[in-house]
Scaffold this motif. Structure first.
Motif, mmCIF file in Angstrom:
data_model
loop_
_atom_site.group_PDB
_atom_site.id
_atom_site.type_symbol
_atom_site.label_atom_id
_atom_site.label_comp_id
_atom_site.label_asym_id
_atom_site.label_seq_id
_atom_site.Cartn_x
_atom_site.Cartn_y
_atom_site.Cartn_z
ATOM 1 N N UNK A 95 41.689 89.862 55.130
ATOM 2 C CA UNK A 95 42.340 88.835 55.130
ATOM 3 C C UNK A 95 43.636 88.901 54.196
ATOM 4 N N UNK A 96 44.585 88.441 54.787
ATOM 5 C CA UNK A 96 45.961 88.424 54.471
ATOM 6 C C UNK A 96 46.944 89.240 55.065
ATOM 7 N N UNK A 97 46.267 90.175 55.845
ATOM 8 C CA UNK A 97 46.889 91.244 56.598
ATOM 9 C C UNK A 97 47.215 90.992 58.215
ATOM 10 N N UNK A 98 47.986 90.253 58.515
ATOM 11 C CA UNK A 98 48.257 89.852 59.701
ATOM 12 C C UNK A 98 48.546 91.023 60.615
ATOM 13 N N UNK A 99 48.048 91.093 61.641
ATOM 14 C CA UNK A 99 48.566 91.929 63.045
ATOM 15 C C UNK A 99 48.297 91.458 64.255
ATOM 16 N N UNK A 100 48.978 91.902 65.348
ATOM 17 C CA UNK A 100 48.865 91.427 66.636
ATOM 18 C C UNK A 100 47.778 92.135 67.284
ATOM 19 N N UNK A 101 47.301 91.819 68.253
ATOM 20 C CA UNK A 101 46.320 92.586 69.027
ATOM 21 C C UNK A 101 46.755 94.026 69.463
ATOM 22 N N UNK A 102 47.871 94.220 69.380
ATOM 23 C CA UNK A 102 48.544 95.666 69.792
ATOM 24 C C UNK A 102 48.643 96.359 68.452
ATOM 25 N N UNK A 103 48.591 95.869 67.338
ATOM 26 C CA UNK A 103 48.887 96.525 65.781
ATOM 27 C C UNK A 103 49.822 96.235 65.352
ATOM 28 N N UNK A 104 50.974 95.510 65.924
ATOM 29 C CA UNK A 104 52.175 95.325 65.239
ATOM 30 C C UNK A 104 51.993 94.016 64.251
ATOM 31 N N UNK A 105 52.425 94.525 62.884
ATOM 32 C CA UNK A 105 52.155 93.587 61.598
ATOM 33 C C UNK A 105 53.199 92.581 61.882
ATOM 34 N N UNK A 106 52.672 91.260 61.273
ATOM 35 C CA UNK A 106 53.360 90.201 61.294
ATOM 36 C C UNK A 106 54.859 90.289 60.795
ATOM 37 N N UNK A 107 54.945 91.085 59.554
ATOM 38 C CA UNK A 107 55.975 91.346 58.771
ATOM 39 C C UNK A 107 57.074 91.919 59.567
ATOM 40 N N UNK A 108 56.692 92.554 60.746
ATOM 41 C CA UNK A 108 57.869 93.155 61.687
ATOM 42 C C UNK A 108 58.248 92.316 62.807
ATOM 43 N N UNK A 109 57.778 91.022 62.870
ATOM 44 C CA UNK A 109 58.075 90.224 63.943
ATOM 45 C C UNK A 109 59.310 89.269 63.308
ATOM 46 N N UNK A 110 60.214 89.071 64.122
ATOM 47 C CA UNK A 110 61.215 88.188 63.955
ATOM 48 C C UNK A 110 60.870 86.746 63.668
ATOM 49 N N UNK A 111 60.002 86.431 62.803
ATOM 50 C CA UNK A 111 59.644 85.162 62.681
ATOM 51 C C UNK A 111 59.599 84.387 61.469
ATOM 52 N N UNK A 112 59.553 83.143 60.977
ATOM 53 C CA UNK A 112 59.433 82.707 59.784
ATOM 54 C C UNK A 112 58.330 81.891 59.833
ATOM 55 N N UNK A 113 57.653 81.601 58.424
ATOM 56 C CA UNK A 113 56.645 80.724 58.181
ATOM 57 C C UNK A 113 57.262 79.321 58.041
ATOM 58 N N UNK A 114 56.486 78.283 58.830
ATOM 59 C CA UNK A 114 56.732 77.053 58.322
ATOM 60 C C UNK A 114 56.803 76.528 56.992
ATOM 61 N N UNK A 115 57.473 75.669 56.443
ATOM 62 C CA UNK A 115 57.416 75.048 55.179
ATOM 63 C C UNK A 115 55.862 74.940 54.733
ATOM 64 N N UNK A 116 55.813 75.576 53.519
ATOM 65 C CA UNK A 116 54.176 75.402 52.961
ATOM 66 C C UNK A 116 53.293 76.318 53.434
ATOM 67 N N UNK A 117 53.732 77.305 54.441
ATOM 68 C CA UNK A 117 52.842 78.248 55.005
ATOM 69 C C UNK A 117 53.227 79.621 54.495
ATOM 70 N N UNK A 118 52.214 80.503 54.418
ATOM 71 C CA UNK A 118 50.771 80.433 54.805
ATOM 72 C C UNK A 118 50.110 79.826 53.414
#
Length: 304
Positions: A95-118
């Motif tokens: 829990x709390x450690x988000x990865x893609x199915x290929x093993x790429x951590x969410x922290x390495x993806x160029x995305x931002x959380x929606x307000x109030x998330x996670x």
């Protein structure tokens, strides 16, 4: 200038040709060197992951700006509003450690959380939804549309059966392609697998086809018991002992209705799904029991 125009035309043409090297319900995106497909009918995250896998792809993840552009392009193609989709990012293993199915951590993806998330609402949000270019953690049991991705690989080519799946084999005698799945499933799951592969649970239309299927079964399962059942596309739709194919045809209309000795016997508590013995004789079987199954597909079912 002429050279540049010619180059653009060539690259465009290349994209069209490449798109035929997977399946026609996927769209080739040159920037991500692969094909994508939006599934507008929503499902749970686990349903989405499985459906992509059965189609020979993976649940897409926003691993780069190029992939995000491709995802938005597919979402905009939907005839219905598609505000958010499942992506292949999860924290199911920890829990709390988000990865893609290929093993790429969410922290390495160029995305931002929606307000109030996670926010991990209810301590039960382990999957990721992609919403208007941002992400949110959601309950994996929610139903959302999703996008599947197939990366282009070397030596990737369409076989005579119109698929990259080399397990399908073409029969000149019937004009169809067949694949025996030896991993047992219940009948409904077997139906899903064949459908995702561009086919259907096999329908025997003649004694000649029965002979072809009998040969396939014996070659791929030489040590099987003579009483072992393989699911095919036959079902007692209304549980009234009127047998039809998965295409709705009465068994007597399709050209082959040869049951095994003493079959159908509707053994308790009721056998409402159809299978065959290794000799290609028909058998009624319990729908909730697992069995091998045979898929059939038209060679052109996945190609334009």
């Amino acid at each position: 200038m002429l050279f540049i125009k010619d180059l653009v035309l060539l690259l465009t043409f290349y994209g069209v040709i490449e798109s035929k090297h997977f399946r026609s319900d996927y769209t080739y995106h040159q920037d991500v060197d692969g094909w994508l497909k939006l599934h507008a009918v929503p499902g749970t995250w686990h349903d989405a992951r499985q459906r992509c896998y059965l189609e020979g792809a993976v649940l897409a993840s926003p691993v780069s700006a190029y992939m995000q552009n491709a995802l938005r392009f597919e979402m905009n193609k939907s005839s219905s509003e598609c505000a958010g989709i499942y992506v292949g990012v999860h924290s199911l293993f920890s829990k709390g450690y988000f990865y893609s199915l290929e093993g790429v951590p969410l922290s390495k993806m160029p995305v931002q959380w929606l307000p109030g998330e996670p926010d991990n609402a209810g301590n039960n949000e382990e999957c990721i939804a992609y919403v208007h270019g941002r992400v949110a953690d959601v309950n994996c049991s929610e139903v959302l549309p999703f996008v599947c991705y197939k990366k282009s690989t070397e030596n990737m080519s369409v076989m005579p059966c119109g698929t990259t799946d080399r397990a399908y084999e073409f029969s000149a005698k019937t004009g169809s392609c067949y694949k025996l799945h030896k991993t047992p499933l219940i009948w409904a799951q077997a139906f899903k697998v064949c459908s995702a592969e561009g086919g259907y649970l096999a329908i025997i239309n003649s004694r000649d086809e029965a002979s072809v299927i009998k040969d396939i079964n014996s070659r791929h399962n030489p040590t099987g018991s003579k009483f072992e059942v393989t699911y095919i596309g036959l079902v007692d739709w209304s549980k009234d002992r009127v047998w039809r194919t998965v295409h709705g045809q009465l068994l007597e209309e399709v050209g082959y209705a040869e049951w095994g000795i003493g079959q159908p016997d509707n053994a308790s508590p009721g056998e409402h799904c159809g299978g065959m013995f290794p000799n290609a004789k028909l058998d009624d079987y319990w729908c909730d029991r697992v069995a091998k199954f045979l898929c059939e597909k038209d060679p052109d079912s996945l190609q334009d």
